[in-house]
Design an enzyme around this catalytic site. Structure first.
Site, PDB file in Angstrom:
ATOM      1  N   ASP A  39     -10.999  14.263   7.914  1.00  0.00           N
ATOM      2  CA  ASP A  39      -9.780  14.959   7.498  1.00  0.00           C
ATOM      3  C   ASP A  39     -10.082  16.371   7.005  1.00  0.00           C
ATOM      4  OD1 ASP A  39      -8.207  12.765   8.080  1.00  0.00           O
ATOM      5  OD2 ASP A  39      -8.287  11.962   6.048  1.00  0.00           O
TER       6      ASP A  39
ATOM      7  N   VAL B 287      -8.465   5.743   4.514  1.00  0.00           N
ATOM      8  CA  VAL B 287      -7.301   5.716   5.404  1.00  0.00           C
ATOM      9  C   VAL B 287      -6.828   7.139   5.698  1.00  0.00           C
ATOM     10  CG1 VAL B 287      -5.018   4.750   5.801  1.00  0.00           C
ATOM     11  CG2 VAL B 287      -6.638   3.538   4.316  1.00  0.00           C
ATOM     12  N   SER B 288      -6.661   7.451   6.967  1.00  0.00           N
ATOM     13  CA  SER B 288      -6.264   8.792   7.398  1.00  0.00           C
ATOM     14  C   SER B 288      -4.910   8.777   8.102  1.00  0.00           C
ATOM     15  CB  SER B 288      -7.319   9.360   8.361  1.00  0.00           C
ATOM     16  OG  SER B 288      -6.878  10.587   8.927  1.00  0.00           O
ATOM     17  N   PRO B 289      -4.097   9.834   7.930  1.00  0.00           N
ATOM     18  CA  PRO B 289      -2.856   9.957   8.679  1.00  0.00           C
ATOM     19  C   PRO B 289      -3.069  10.596  10.051  1.00  0.00           C
ATOM     20  CG  PRO B 289      -3.028  11.796   7.197  1.00  0.00           C
ATOM     21  CD  PRO B 289      -4.262  10.952   6.972  1.00  0.00           C
TER      22      PRO B 289
END
Length: 612
Positions: A462, A349-351
């Site tokens: 990321d 999961v990436s922001p």
């Protein structure tokens, strides 16, 4: 056929995590009875060395700290039965928990309180910021880039955690805890969607999104003072700040915690809306305030002199002046509001919610391998404030903060019931498990030592890696195999066990100058009424986390003693660290998240009889 047999074994075996937790759960006495709680919260600084220390997270030797974006903290809650059990949860503005840090913290707590706080009822978890000082773990692979152990980083963590727990202990007073859940849709995306798509379609069809969008929040309410804090769990990586950042920062979750704490204090004081708060709450870069600041030194000095440094207020139980007035509570006694934004199953999961793009062409990166023209170095995820990573940090932090405020204000379900905990150490490098054969009967198989694959060196969107490594590589190449063999050549058994992962570093069998990777890991469950916290020492992917939570919840709600409205949260990066946990299906795709240590862990349904 040997490889296919190995795959079948690993598929049956892959849910060890699930069954470990089942055994711990079944050994407890269920969710029952009402209890009155004592609650206490604490917070203390853990910033550590702000300059000349390698940062933990991106494994980038050139990422050396050179200042502070904002300070880091340890935030703690304690929940206790007046005459019974108690549990402690500590949330760190750090990349992950460290087993050696926890050992030292428990030693200090034992010196203060005897056996009141032990490794069994204390959980220490990291938010996974990639912008904090490194060098505080005890395994070689985690301290290579910091060139070894960094005593200053270690001491700051141990001191801050201890003082945070002490404050929470001193703040223990009768109170209640409320739980609430809700969806946050714009603070996370999948950074490995191709791997997620390899999970069964029938399973994917149960979920609306390819990452978990649910935030679970606890609201702590003191009987005398009212709300005194909140802790929530939500999955998104601490990678809004990039691999080139050199300022110490709690990233988006650290920012969200600051927003929440400031919002509560200022709203109680009758001023500052949430909009005003987030617009001024996180420090900006000097270049955003003063143009060409290197040639405007006088203006910079005037600006610095204009800032007033607030004295701050510790989250402590009582001030010395108030203590003199026996039996009278004063406002000075009121503990400071503590808010923590904890990590969950953030593995994939990436922001960086705008997606991944090639920095040379501006085009989207290759879907399966996250490359640009076959190279990973040019593929970067973009946050909502692109190209300003500080703005992205603020925005993702603000989005979590706003959702937390909404859940906090609407929380109405009260936690009721017993407090309990279970803790165990397991050697994941040689677990034995009986699995059924297709034609009847069973066979006993065993896990293997840790190993890291070629995809690990490729990095993620990321933070891309270097050289010619790519995600999705299930073959490797002769040159890097030669380099690997100079360190430690894996034998045929290890290669077969880790298949289809091509081994880049046989870390589990590398022992010089000491262990490169962990093998014995702590597994822990905390229970507060109908809330169950699964403390895991790694980063679960979205689907791996869903499988674990759903399976544990099913067992809890079918024991005959439990509350049907049980809430199960997964607290990642807790008590120790052992890389990633994926599903078996994701493991076949060999993206970065398959840098699992031992085997491809998913849903092993055969471990429970073994432990029972």
């Amino acid at each position: 056929m040997e490889f296919f047999d190995s795959l079948r074994v690993k598929r049956q075996y892959a849910s060890i995590w699930f069954w470990v937790f089942l055994v711990l759960l079944l050994s407890s006495r269920g969710l029952s009875s009402d209890s009155n709680y004592l609650i206490g919260l604490g917070s203390y600084d853990i910033t550590g060395p702000a300059a000349d220390v390698n940062m933990m997270g991106y494994a980038n030797m050139e990422q050396i700290s050179s200042g502070i974006h904002f300070r880091l903290r340890a935030r703690t809650f304690i929940v206790a039965e007046p005459q019974g059990n108690r549990v402690v949860f500590v949330n760190l503005d750090a990349c992950m928990a460290s087993q050696i840090v926890k050992i030292k913290v428990i030693e200090r707590l034992k010196a203060r309180y005897g056996d009141l706080y032990t490794e069994k009822n204390v959980a220490i978890s990291g938010i996974h910021t990639h912008a904090g000082p490194g060098g505080f773990l005890q395994y070689v692979v985690y301290i290579v880039t910091s060139l070894g152990f960094v005593r200053q980083s270690f001491d700051a963590l141990v001191d801050g955690i201890e003082k945070s727990v002490v404050q929470a202990h001193e703040n223990l007073r009768p109170g209640s805890i409320f739980v609430n859940k809700g969806e946050l849709l714009d603070a996370s995306i999948s950074r490995s969607p191709s791997a997620y798509l390899n999970n069964p379609a029938s399973e994917r069809g149960k979920y609306k999104y390819n990452v978990d969008k649910e935030m679970t929040l606890l609201k702590f309410v003191d009987d005398q003072w009212g709300p005194v804090g909140s802790f929530n769990w939500f999955a998104t990586h601490g990678t809004s700040m990039s691999r080139t950042n050199s300022l110490i920062s709690g990233d988006n979750k650290g920012a969200a915690a600051r927003f929440m704490e400031d919002w509560f204090e200022q709203s109680n004081a009758g001023h500052s809306s949430a909009d005003e708060l987030v617009s001024e709450g996180i420090p900006r870069r000097v270049s955003d305030i003063i143009s060409d600041f290197r040639n405007n030194h006088h203006e910079l000095l005037e600006l610095a002199a204009s800032f007033q440094s607030p004295p701050g207020k510790a989250a402590t139980k009582i001030l010395s002046v108030a203590r003199r007035v026996r039996g009278i509570l004063r406002e000075a006694e009121k503990p400071g509001f503590v808010s923590a934004f904890c990590q969950s199953n953030c593995g994939d999961v990436s922001p960086n919610v705008l997606g991944a793009f090639c920095i040379d062409s501006g085009l989207p990166c290759d879907f399966n391998h996250s490359t640009c023209g076959g190279k990973n170095e040019m593929c970067y995820g973009r946050g909502p404030g692109y190209p300003d990573e500080f703005e992205s940090t603020r925005i993702i932090g603000e989005r979590q903060f706003r959702k937390a405020v909404d859940l906090f204000n609407k929380a109405s379900e009260k936690l009721e019931g017993k407090i309990d905990y279970r803790h165990s150490y397991l050697d994941f490098s040689q677990l034995e498990v009986a699995i059924p054969k297709q034609n009847g009967g069973s066979e006993t198989v065993k896990t293997c030592p840790a190993a890291m694959g070629f995809a690990f060196a490729a990095g993620t969107t990321d933070g891309p890696g270097a050289f010619d490594f790519t995600q999705g590589d299930d073959k490797g190449n002769p040159f890097w195999r030669l380099v690997r063999d100079l360190l430690k050549k894996p034998d045929k058994e290890q290669i077969n066990c880790q298949y289809p992962k091509p081994i880049l570093l046989d870390t589990g069998e590398m022992k010089q100058p000491y262990d490169w990777a962990p093998s014995i890991l702590p597994i822990q469950i905390l229970q507060v009424g109908q809330l169950v916290i699964l403390s895991v020492p790694g980063e679960f992917t979205t689907m791996a986390g869903r499988r674990l939570r759903d399976a544990v919840k099913t067992v809890v709600t079918t024991t005959g003693e439990s509350n049907s409205n049980v809430h199960v949260v997964l607290a990642g990066l807790t008590n120790s660290y052992s890389q990633y946990v994926t599903t078996f299906e994701e493991y076949q795709v060999q993206r970065y998240e398959v840098s699992t240590w031992f085997i491809p862990p998913t849903c092993l349904s055969n471990y429970l009889p073994q432990l029972s």
